[in-house]
Design an enzyme around this catalytic site. Structure first.
Site, mmCIF file in Angstrom:
data_model
loop_
_atom_site.group_PDB
_atom_site.id
_atom_site.type_symbol
_atom_site.label_atom_id
_atom_site.label_comp_id
_atom_site.label_asym_id
_atom_site.label_seq_id
_atom_site.Cartn_x
_atom_site.Cartn_y
_atom_site.Cartn_z
ATOM 1 N N LYS B 198 32.029 31.484 39.102
ATOM 2 C CA LYS B 198 33.011 31.174 39.962
ATOM 3 C C LYS B 198 33.342 32.365 40.783
ATOM 4 O O LYS B 198 33.554 33.522 40.632
ATOM 5 C CB LYS B 198 34.285 31.136 39.104
ATOM 6 C CG LYS B 198 35.759 30.763 40.088
ATOM 7 C CD LYS B 198 37.106 30.964 39.411
ATOM 8 C CE LYS B 198 37.461 32.256 39.758
ATOM 9 N NZ LYS B 198 37.748 32.444 41.237
ATOM 10 N N GLU B 272 32.669 44.840 35.014
ATOM 11 C CA GLU B 272 32.845 45.827 36.416
ATOM 12 C C GLU B 272 34.010 45.812 36.869
ATOM 13 O O GLU B 272 34.519 45.061 37.630
ATOM 14 C CB GLU B 272 31.587 45.453 37.446
ATOM 15 C CG GLU B 272 30.129 45.253 36.699
ATOM 16 C CD GLU B 272 29.443 46.449 36.713
ATOM 17 O OE1 GLU B 272 30.235 47.728 37.126
ATOM 18 O OE2 GLU B 272 28.290 46.654 36.480
ATOM 19 N N CYS B 306 34.727 48.740 44.862
ATOM 20 C CA CYS B 306 35.318 49.487 43.594
ATOM 21 C C CYS B 306 35.106 50.790 43.393
ATOM 22 O O CYS B 306 35.605 51.274 42.749
ATOM 23 C CB CYS B 306 34.812 48.325 42.463
ATOM 24 S SG CYS B 306 33.086 48.044 42.397
ATOM 25 N N GLU B 403 44.108 52.450 42.348
ATOM 26 C CA GLU B 403 43.281 52.115 43.295
ATOM 27 C C GLU B 403 44.131 51.501 44.194
ATOM 28 O O GLU B 403 44.680 50.310 44.126
ATOM 29 C CB GLU B 403 41.998 51.076 42.574
ATOM 30 C CG GLU B 403 40.850 50.685 43.409
ATOM 31 C CD GLU B 403 40.065 49.756 42.534
ATOM 32 O OE1 GLU B 403 40.494 49.031 41.676
ATOM 33 O OE2 GLU B 403 38.834 49.739 42.687
#
Lengths: 312, 493, 292
Positions: B198, B272, B306, B403
């Site tokens: 997906k 991840e 990331c 983040e």
């Protein structure tokens, strides 16, 4: 007297001016080559590059006739195209007076290589006499070579002293100091040598990459190391030094990449011939060819431009 | 053309003005978009049983690009059944032959590289120069690299026999839509698994375009199934009983939710997740290259990375110089139309992400850090945010811990090697880190001490199919790339 | 004047758990009674609490950096020395296993395999990095290499059967790469683990590298699952414990592995090997520039 340790001298200087990472500088300059310059911006870039060109002939077979035709080309690069003149013609000392006559009152400067170009391997007094002779013949600009041997041996004082003496011999003439980067080998050395030279020069003098007589000449990477050195020196001292990449810049596209590097590193104040030059012989015709293509919309054949080296 | 530059700094400053302004240079290749994208199940494009669709927009213009199918649980189930049906023959196929399909996919993607790059940029907002020079060629490289593994699997695990796991469920993020798809598909297929994948809901287009390539490559039906949708669809993909393994790339928050969702099953997992990477500049670093590295670290893909170097740790003795050079450098970053070949920073991927960035930047200002933003002019429409730096940041600032996933850098200082290590490791994340120094032995010392899966020395944000990528700590587990990444798609006996 | 005893009264041992290189009781002072195969009282075993677990994690974390920095050759020799210690006291271990219900032949076999397994992993300590790591041929001017590194503190939940071989087999691959361990011994047969602790203490293994707890799974598994400083779990567990461990692990993205080995299968060579080391290392990839 030779220095006690050339290594120590180099280490001290590197500590002072900082190092250059080879992989990093190559990554940086690769970005300049992905810039896309179109339309008006392209024409401005091509004309600016043209105006910065030191149209050069440095051959054993140069004659007054060759110099005369070079000067004509420098003043009127191409029939039917409205362009600036090139910045200068660059010749050997024996050709300076012919060049001076050739450029007349056009505003095109006469630059002369001197100091036992390209190796510099003769006595200092001979090199200085050569400079004085060229200036006496009317040279507006002198392109000298540094003492690479002294630099590599860590004898920076000798290298500096020689530049100082040449500078004095120049009088009012602009001085361009050729580092001959291919013989310095590393980017660290190019940065170090740039700082040594700039420490002696006056505002408006230049540092220059190469003689064009060795295998590797101006590249975007060594240009970048030198303009970053110029920027750092300027921000520290307020003294604005010019830059001249020379040798190996053959295409208009290459010259635009160099100018993009200047735009993004030194900024607008260096985007003129007082602070940036190209030492080149075949670049001019490619600039003209691209300008003509922009004007007409049609790709041009090299032989349509005077003094073309391509005849096919 | 020479007009006085309002932004020129007085005195000794450099002038980055408009003396030589570039004309627009839009990439004009046709992305060949369809008005509507169906699901890709069993080798065919099929309408969703859910009967639902959603719009995907261009974040640079907010205009609609296409209609995307919303896969419901029944659609996901169909996809898994198709994958399970395909698995016996696909896994039994000689590795040499499986490899040929992957080689074909790599080649067909190279053939259509520019078209894919434009589609990626339109859908996701990233600059065309990145999709053209990085995302698409790197995606092709991943297929090519793993293709060559398919007939060499006996070398992957010394002393053991490897076998595929079965059907693998994969959910990928919106920051590198096609590349993350390649990272996921290529090793799974090379090992002989079948896949239900997906894409992220804001960036489905290149995944669906890749299905056209899978058809052209004559990949057996059901080997790869792609279902589009949002979080609910993702949960269905991760939780399906037929999934022998799930692989997820995305936020740490969602990763943890998936871990909880499937805690009662024995599915294998690769995660991840997020990061808050330290980019550490020592005083002996090649400063200009370090500055360039800082730019690559935090402004690549608008900071939607990331492993972005979002925490800059600068040794105190060079901090002022580095910050001054950095400010000067970001003045020449070009922010704007992602399709323009000269654009360095494109659009923020979505309105929601832009809101997140703004919220966190506001928190930085509120908590007393000093904000510097590039004086660039942002487009009127679309989602844009200027390159931004915070100085005077300490470890406890929210902008030093969370983040941001945007073009926002938090700058901290340190004095000694030990302090740099402590500060760098002072986070629950551990995806990546950068080290800038002229001293080779220090690079290796730092690399040993830093708790991060990838350490870049005198570079940042570099990737390669042969180079394993993945996190320590809460940045996830499992690797992607290299022999080690391949092994995560195998069972060993 | 007292009566003459018929024979000498044996001095019984107080079993203690091994934490941070010291033998301690549970901080709670709780114990549970263990009986031998005949049903006779054997001893009170510490019933460790979540606080004991926390203390053990702290000891393991303290020992971690030093253990990880030992050279691989040194770790190999320390594991080998540990095998020597177990071999030297194997009679005691066998007797203890028999005392709690094992057949003598099985107990002897189990202890022998345990010693051999320790040697197997001692030999791996300076080799696994060559097989799990790699030099990666990237398309740029970088020397790119991947090395395995220890994860940190690893929680081990040992099986009830075989109580000792299971524990040894699960600890050895974890510490071979430089991790430190907090292990929960078998709940039904905890005493051999207490003995193992005494052997660890007399080996060259630094205190805190292996910490052995005794107690009840039900009490301790939730803390193993959720303690954020435990970076990985290696458990022999049934479906319920597996789910509980995975659920708890999610909050700190902990790596969770299950032994997948049961009963007599622990005796097989298949119950050991490189991939069990590989399960408890992180892979770090470094990009080092190549330039002059």
């Amino acid at each position: 007297m030779p220095p006690r340790s050339s290594h120590a001298a180099h280490a001290r200087l590197l500590d002072e001016v900082g190092s250059v990472d080879q992989v990093g500088i190559e990554e940086r300059v690769a970005k300049f080559t992905t810039r896309s310059v179109k339309k008006e911006a392209k024409i401005w870039g091509l004309k600016t590059a043209l105006s910065m060109t030191d149209l050069t002939t440095l051959e054993g077979k140069d004659t007054p006739g060759k110099i005369e035709s070079l000067c004509r080309k420098a003043i009127h690069p191409h029939e039917g195209l409205v362009t600036p003149t090139v910045a200068a013609v660059c010749v050997y000392p024996s050709m300076v007076r012919h060049a001076k006559a050739g450029v007349g009152a056009s505003g095109v400067k006469v630059a002369s290589v001197a100091t036992a170009f390209p190796s510099g391997q003769t006595h200092l007094k001979t090199r200085l006499a050569e400079v004085r002779g060229a200036v006496a013949d009317g040279a507006d600009e002198i392109d000298m070579v540094i003492n690479r041997g002294a630099f590599l041996a860590g004898d920076f004082a000798q290298m500096e002293d020689e530049i100082s003496e040449v500078l004095e011999a120049c009088g009012a003439a602009t001085l361009k100091v050729i580092l001959e980067v291919s013989e310095l080998e590393t980017f660290d050395n190019i940065r170090k040598a740039s700082f040594i030279a700039m420490g002696v020069l006056r505002p408006g003098d230049f540092i220059k990459t190469s003689t064009g007589k060795t295998t590797l000449n101006a590249t975007l990477a060594n240009n970048q190391v030198m303009i970053e050195a110029i920027r750092d020196f300027y921000l520290d001292t307020g003294i604005a030094i010019g830059m001249k990449p020379a040798g190996g810049i053959k295409t208009a596209k290459q010259s635009l990449h160099f100018l993009i590097a200047v735009k993004e590193t030194l900024g607008d104040a260096w985007l003129n011939k007082k602070r940036y030059r190209f030492g080149a012989s075949s670049l001019l015709n490619d600039l003209l060819r691209q300008l003509e293509k922009e004007r007409t919309g049609a790709y041009q054949a090299p032989y349509s431009f005077s003094d073309a080296s391509e005849s096919y | 053309m020479a007009t006085p530059n309002k932004n020129a700094a007085p005195g000794r400053g450099l002038i980055f003005g408009d003396l030589w302004e570039f004309d627009p240079a839009p990439e004009t290749a046709d992305p060949r978009l369809k008005a509507r994208y169906d699901l890709f199940i069993g080798g065919a494009f099929v309408r969703p049983r859910s009967g639902r669709t959603f719009d995907t927009i261009n974040p640079a213009t907010e205009g609609k690009l296409a209609e995307i199918s919303l896969a419901g649980a029944a659609d996901v189930d169909l996809a898994y059944r198709a994958a399970a049906r395909a698995f016996p023959s696909w896994s039994a196929l000689h590795g040499r032959e499986r490899g040929k399909y992957l080689f074909r996919i790599a080649r067909l993607l190279q053939d259509r590289a520019r078209e894919f790059a434009v589609a990626e940029t339109l859908d996701g907002g990233k600059p065309i120069k990145e999709s053209r020079d990085f995302d698409v060629p790197m995606a092709a490289a991943h297929f090519f690299y793993h293709a060559g593994w398919a007939d060499k699997l006996e070398y992957v695990a010394p002393g053991r026999r490897v076998a595929p796991l079965g059907v693998v469920g994969q959910v990928i993020p919106w920051n590198f839509p096609l590349l993350m798809l390649a990272w996921k598909l290529a090793p799974a297929l090379a090992m002989g698994n079948c896949v239900v994948l997906k894409p992220a809901e804001t960036t489905s287009i290149t995944a669906m375009k890749l299905c056209e390539i899978l058809q052209d490559a004559e990949l057996p039906p059901g080997v790869v199934n792609i279902v589009t949708g949002a979080g609910e669809t993702g949960a269905a993909v991760m939780g399906h009983p037929l999934a022998a393994k799930v692989a997820f790339t995305g936020s740490t928050e969602v990763g943890k939710a998936i871990m909880r969702q499937i805690a009662g099953t024995d599915k294998k997992m690769t995660m991840e997740l997020g990061g808050k990477a330290a980019n550490i500049i020592f005083d002996d670093a090649p400063i200009d290259q370090a500055v360039e590295g800082i730019v690559n670290a935090i402004f690549f893909n608008q900071g939607h990375v990331c492993c972005a170097g979002s925490r800059l740790l600068v040794q105190e003795s060079v901090a002022d110089r580095v910050v001054a050079k950095l400010k000067s450098r970001i003045r020449v970053l070009r922010v704007g139309d992602p399709l323009d070949k000269n654009t360095d920073l494109g659009a923020i991927n979505s309105r929601e992400q832009l809101a997140t960035i703004r919220r966190l930047v506001a928190s930085g200002v509120r908590e007393g850090a000093a904000l510097y933003q590039s004086p660039c002019v942002l487009p009127q429409k679309g989602f844009f945010f200027p390159p931004s730096l915070f100085t005077g940041v300490t470890q406890s600032h929210r902008i030093a811990r969370e983040e941001i996933f945007g073009p926002v850098l938090s700058i901290l200082t340190f004095r000694t090697v030990d302090e740099a290590v402590e500060k760098a490791n002072n986070t629950a994340y551990g995806l990546s880190a950068g080290v800038w120094t002229d001293k080779g032995s220090r690079i290796l010392k730092m690399s040993t001490e830093l708790k991060a899966g990838v350490v870049w020395a005198n570079t940042f944000n570099r990737f390669d199919p042969s180079s394993p990528f993945g996190g320590y700590k809460e940045s996830g587990f499992g690797r992607e790339g290299g022999r080690q990444g391949l092994l995560d798609y195998a069972s060993t006996t | 004047m007292s009566a003459q005893p018929k024979s000498r009264i044996p001095v019984t041992k107080t079993p203690k758990v091994y934490i941070g290189g010291a033998f301690v009781r549970s901080e709670s002072a709780r114990t549970f009674k263990v009986t031998d195969r005949s049903g006779a009282f054997f001893a009170n075993i510490p019933q460790c609490t979540r606080k004991d677990l926390r203390n053990a994690v702290e000891a393991a974390a303290k020992a971690g950096p030093g253990w990880a920095r030992r050279t691989p050759y040194n770790r190999a020799q320390i594991l080998y020395r540990l095998a020597e210690m177990i071999e030297a006291r194997s009679g005691e271990l066998v007797a203890s296993l028999v005392q709690f219900g094992a057949r003598r032949a099985d107990a002897e076999k189990g202890v022998a395999v345990g010693v051999d397994r320790m040697i197997h992993y001692a030999g791996w300590a300076d080799k696994y990095a060559q097989l799990l790591g790699s030099v990666n041929p990237v398309s740029s001017a970088h020397f790119n290499f991947t090395v395995p590194e220890p994860m940190g503190v690893v929680g081990v939940v040992a099986p009830d059967s075989p109580p000792l071989l299971g524990l040894i087999s699960m600890i050895a691959p974890v510490i071979a790469s430089g991790n430190t361990v907090v292990a929960l011994a078998s709940e039904t047969v905890p005493y051999p683990a207490v003995l193992l602790g005494e052997m660890l203490a007399t080996s060259d293994l630094p205190g805190g590298v292996v910490n052995l707890l005794t107690g009840f799974r039900k009490e301790l598994v939730p803390t193993f699952a959720t303690h954020a400083q435990i970076r990985a779990i290696y458990a022999s567990a049934g479906p319920d414990d597996r789910k509980a461990l995975r659920l708890g692990a999610a909050a700190s993205v902990k790596r969770v592995r299950f032994s997948g080995t049961e009963g007599a299968a622990w005796l097989n060579d298949a119950a050991q090997g490189l991939e069990r080391i590989g399960d408890f290392v992180e892979l770090k990839t470094t990009w080092h520039p190549i330039g002059a």
